[in-house]
Each structure stands twice: as structure tokens, then as C-alpha cells.
Write a protein that holds these residues in place. Structure first.
Motif: not given
Length: 511
Positions: A311-330, A460-467
């Protein structure tokens, strides 16, 4: 000059199309998927979809052409359609008939070194093809290359993948039989020369590389280049033949087939250097074997999901970062600049001697060692200010891609995400992933997300999330098409650079 090239999509085919275009010729490409292959060339390549076993599909292919270069041939049979008789013999007759019908004055037939004396079914079929070519009414030239190696070939490239990924490598029939591999680009230049030269008419030209080698010698060379030296397991005589049959039945790739076993026993060398037409008659300066092997290290093709199993699988791992000192581009820029530092320790990105550790750029190949798997590679397929996509390369246990994305989530927040889209590369890899690989992969990507949160300077108050999800139907088809298009775009970019005379990412010698 307009040249009809049959089978211009393989290792030799790409090399000869490149050589012809560099010399200012136009190419009509005859292949079953000619439209797709033609799209990988910037200009000068006209597709003609056809199959040499179906003569009605060849009609018109030779119209307006000044020469025909017949490359199509198989080295292993897959009955009932792909047999030596149907493809190598009857297919050659169909191509010659089309050339005669269209009034093409010049034919170059690509045979195989030793075809005139070989006892293997493959050699007998190529020798029969030579006889057909010699009956062509116009000018003809027969070129007999030895073992051609280049990105994705079925012997030397496969042996490289085995050295990188396996704890043990089968050594066929003693491993000391000599052969003279020749770099694909050298063969491409030689064939382009044969197309242009009227003075070669009526000649049969043997072509081989500048050095003799053997399986043991290649393993020694790859050990120096990769830093890996797997156990060598001898498979003598009849056992080797039986092993090839069993491996084929199980879908396991070995760096040799039954015909090639016979060819090795017969000897695949040019005894008299004066008979090697590569340099003397065709005026090509040969690539030293070590230089060709070094180029090969970072030039293997992508491993696409539709080539895998399960099967073709799709796995996502992410974190929502608060008050970063960088922009997304940086943050994405930091990922590219410090990729070798922020990747988890279990991914050793200095796995091979001379592995480049520069800032990631499109087309660059990244080599790494994975636990329980050996050394594998990925390639930077796309890169912009917010996203980086790495595609797996032949030999990787997974067929697919990893995409890193950084997006703003408001005025003072961002999301860093790793998305993995893949299926197992083989049945063996499917079992390995089921047993342990998935857990290791999950730990790896969670650790990397955590490292990038730290790089951002935020929390990242909610930590690493995954799907985790299985993709089917249209969803799977869209992913497969996207990754196929990325690989096609990379090949086109490489072709543009090669035709412009630039060095392509992954094809220059390592320092």
C-alpha cells in the motif's frame, strides 16, 4: 541530419540521443512511451510511439530520416511477448524493412561484443540481427559494444546497490571472469560517430572499455569508493545457474542473468587492443573505469512509488511553533544549510568517502547510512522558500518521497511538517518495514521535527503530532503522477545542463 533512434530511453539510448543532439542532429525517438521520453529533452527530439514487435506501429517512423540507429534489444526474456526471437530478431527485421521502405540511406545496428561466437540465446539472437542488418540495401555498420554501464544499468549499477545495502553479495561463478565495461557516454559518442561516418560502411566494429575487470575487482573498487565491504558468498557453476533461476522466480534482482552467465564463461573481452574500435576507428577517448564508477555513485535514477509493493502510505509529523525567532523562509533555509547537522544521529550523512555536505540544492544527491539497511540515497527533487522534497533513489528500502514544509500559522506562529509518501521498494523491504522499519522511521522524523522546533527558537506547546493513512484510488494515483513528473523534470534539467556542457548535480567526481 535527422536520425531515427529505436529504444532511445535506456542507458545507451539516453547517451546516444545526447551525443547526437550535441552534434547538431535532430532525433526521432521510437519507443513505446516515446511522448514521455521526448518530454525529458529540451528540444530536437520528436517522438514516434511504436513497438518493434508490431510492424504496423513503425510505419512512417523512417520518413525524412538520413539514418537509422537501431538500439532496441532485450538481454533477458519475459515470455510470451518479450522473447529474443520476437524482439532481437523479428524486431530488427521490422526496423530494417521500415528503413528500406522510407529510403533511409544509412543503418547502424547495435549488436553485442562476442555475438559472432557466443552460445548464449541472447548472443545467437544478436548475431541473427547482424545478418539482417547486413542485408540492408543501403550503407550499414554493425557496432558491438561490450558491457555498457551507466546510471541504472542492470549489472554494474545493481552491483553498486548491493554493495551499499546488503550484508553479503553473491559472487557468481568464481567472480574472476574478465570483462571490459564501457561507460555509457563513451558508447553514445561512438554510435553518433558511426551515424555520421560514411567511410565506416560495411564494417563490424568491436567496442569495449579501456580496462579489464571482474566481479571481484569491481567489489574491491566499490569498497574503496563506498567504504563498505560486504561478505562475498561464492555461487559456483550449476549452483549459480540455479540461483539465477530461483531469484528470477522470486522477483529478486541479481547482477547477472542466465544468458550473461554463459557470456561470462565465453569471455567478454577484446584480446587484441588494436581491435577495440572505440578509440582507433570511432575516435572516442575512453573514460577510465574508476572515473566512470565514481560518476555512477551519485547518478542512479529515482525509485518511484509505482515500482514498489504494498500500500502507498502517507505519514505526517508536525509541530505548531509559537513565538519563533525565524520566519518560515529562514527556517527552511536553515534546514537546507544545516541538513547534515539537524538530521538524527541514526542517519549518518557522511556514510561514504568524499560525500558532499554542502547546502542542499535542486538535483543534489544525499547519501546516508540507515540502521539495518546499509547506505542509501535520496535526491533533492524540488526546493523553494517554503518546501523541500527528497525523492528516494534506486537501492532505498522505500519508493517515494519525503517533503519538508514550513508555513506561517498567524502573525507569530509557524508549522514545521514532515510528510512521508511511499511504499516498500520490494517484498523483502515490506517485511522489514513491518517488523522494525516503521518504528525506526517514526522515531527519526519525530526527532527531526523536535530539532527544527529548537532551530526556530520558539516553543511547541502541543509537542510533535502525527497522522498515518493509506492512500488508494485517485489519491494514490495523484501522488504517483506527481513524483513521476518530478523525476521527469529532473531528467529534463539534467539533459539541458549536459547539452549546455555544464556539470550536472550528482554526476561530477567526488572530491
Amino acid at each position: 541530419m535527422r536520425v531515427l533512434v529505436t529504444g532511445g530511453s535506456g542507458v545507451v539510448g539516453e547517451a546516444v540521443v545526447k551525443a547526437l543532439l550535441r552534434r547538431g542532429h535532430a532525433v526521432r525517438l521510437l519507443a513505446r512511451h516515446a511522448d514521455e521520453e521526448a518530454r525529458t529533452w529540451p528540444e530536437g527530439v520528436e517522438p514516434h510511439a511504436g513497438d518493434v514487435t508490431q510492424p504496423e506501429t513503425l510505419r512512417g517512423a523512417g520518413d525524412g530520416c538520413d539514418a537509422v540507429l537501431h538500439l532496441v534489444g532485450i538481454v533477458d526474456e519475459s515470455p510470451p511477448h518479450a522473447t529474443f526471437e520476437r524482439v532481437n530478431v523479428e524486431g530488427t527485421q521490422h526496423v530494417v524493412d521500415e528503413a528500406a521502405r522510407a529510403g533511409v540511406p544509412h543503418l547502424v545496428y547495435v549488436s553485442s561484443l562476442g555475438a559472432e561466437r557466443g552460445a548464449s540465446p541472447y548472443h545467437r539472437s544478436k548475431h541473427a540481427g547482424e545478418q539482417i542488418a547486413r542485408r540492408f540495401g543501403g550503407r550499414w555498420v554493425v557496432v558491438r559494444p561490450g558491457n555498457v554501464y551507466g546510471p541504472g544499468d542492470e549489472v554494474v549499477s545493481l552491483l553498486l546497490r548491493m554493495v551499499r545495502t546488503l550484508p553479503a553479495v553473491p559472487v557468481i561463478a568464481g567472480g574472476d571472469q574478465p570483462f571490459q565495461p564501457v561507460w555509457a557516454d563513451d558508447v553514445g559518442e561512438a554510435l553518433a560517430e558511426a551515424v555520421e561516418r560514411e567511410d565506416l560502411a560495411g564494417q563490424t566494429l568491436d567496442v569495449a572499455g579501456p580496462e579489464r575487470t571482474s566481479m571481484h575487482d569491481l567489489l574491491d573498487r566499490f569498497a574503496r569508493l563506498t567504504g563498505r565491504e560486504p561478505l562475498r558468498v561464492p555461487l559456483p557453476g550449476p549452483i549459480a545457474s540455479l540461483g539465477v533461476k530461483v531469484a528470477g522466480a522470486l522477483g529478486v534482482s541479481l547482477p547477472i542473468n542466465e544468458s550473461q552467465l554463459t557470456m561470462l564463461a565465453e569471455g567478454n573481452v577484446i584480446d587484441d587492443p588494436a581491435r577495440n574500435a572505440l578509440q582507433h576507428a570511432l575516435r572516442v577517448t575512453p573514460t577510465p573505469l574508476d572515473d566512470g564508477l565514481r560518476r555512477l555513485l551519485d547518478a542512479l535514477p529515482e525509485q518511484l512509488p509505482d515500482e514498489g509493493v504494498g500500500a502507498l502510505r502517507r505519514r505526517r509529523f508536525w509541530a505548531d511553533v509559537q513565538h519563533p525567532r525565524t520566519t518560515p523562509e529562514q527556517l527552511l533555509d536553515r534546514l537546507c544549510r544545516r541538513f547534515h547537522e539537524v538530521t538524527p544521529s541514526q542517519m549518518d550523512l557522511k556514510a561514504e568517502p568524499g560525500t558532499p555536505t554542502a547546502v542542499l540544492a535542486e538535483g543534489q544527491t544525499v547519501t546516508m547510512a540507515l540502521p539495518l539497511r546499509g547506505t542509501v540515497q535520496v535526491r533533492v527533487a524540488e526546493l523553494d522558500a517554503h518546501m523541500l522534497t527528497l525523492q528516494t533513489i534506486e537501492g532505498h528500502p522505500l519508493a517515494g518521497a519525503v517533503r519538508f514544509a514550513v508555513r506561517a500559522q498567524g502573525p507569530d506562529a509557524l508549522r514545521f511538517e514532515v510528510e512521508v509518501l511511499d511504499r516498500a521498494a520490494s517484498a523483502f523491504d515490506w517485511m522489514a518495514m513491518a517488523a522494525l522499519g516503521s518504528r525506526l522511521q517514526r522515531a527519526t522524523w519525530r526527532e527531526m521535527v523536535e530539532a527544527m522546533v529548537e532551530e526556530s527558537g520558539g516553543t511547541a506547546p502541543d509537542g510533535v503530532q502525527e497522522e498515518d493513512a493509506t492512500l488508494e484510488g485517485d489519491d494514490a494515483a495523484r501522488v504517483e503522477e506527481w513524483l513521476r513528473a518530478l523525476a521527469e523534470a529532473r531528467r529534463r534539467a539534467d539533459h539541458e545542463a549536459q547539452l549546455a556542457g555544464a556539470e550536472v548535480h550528482g554526476e561530477g567526481p567526488r572530491g
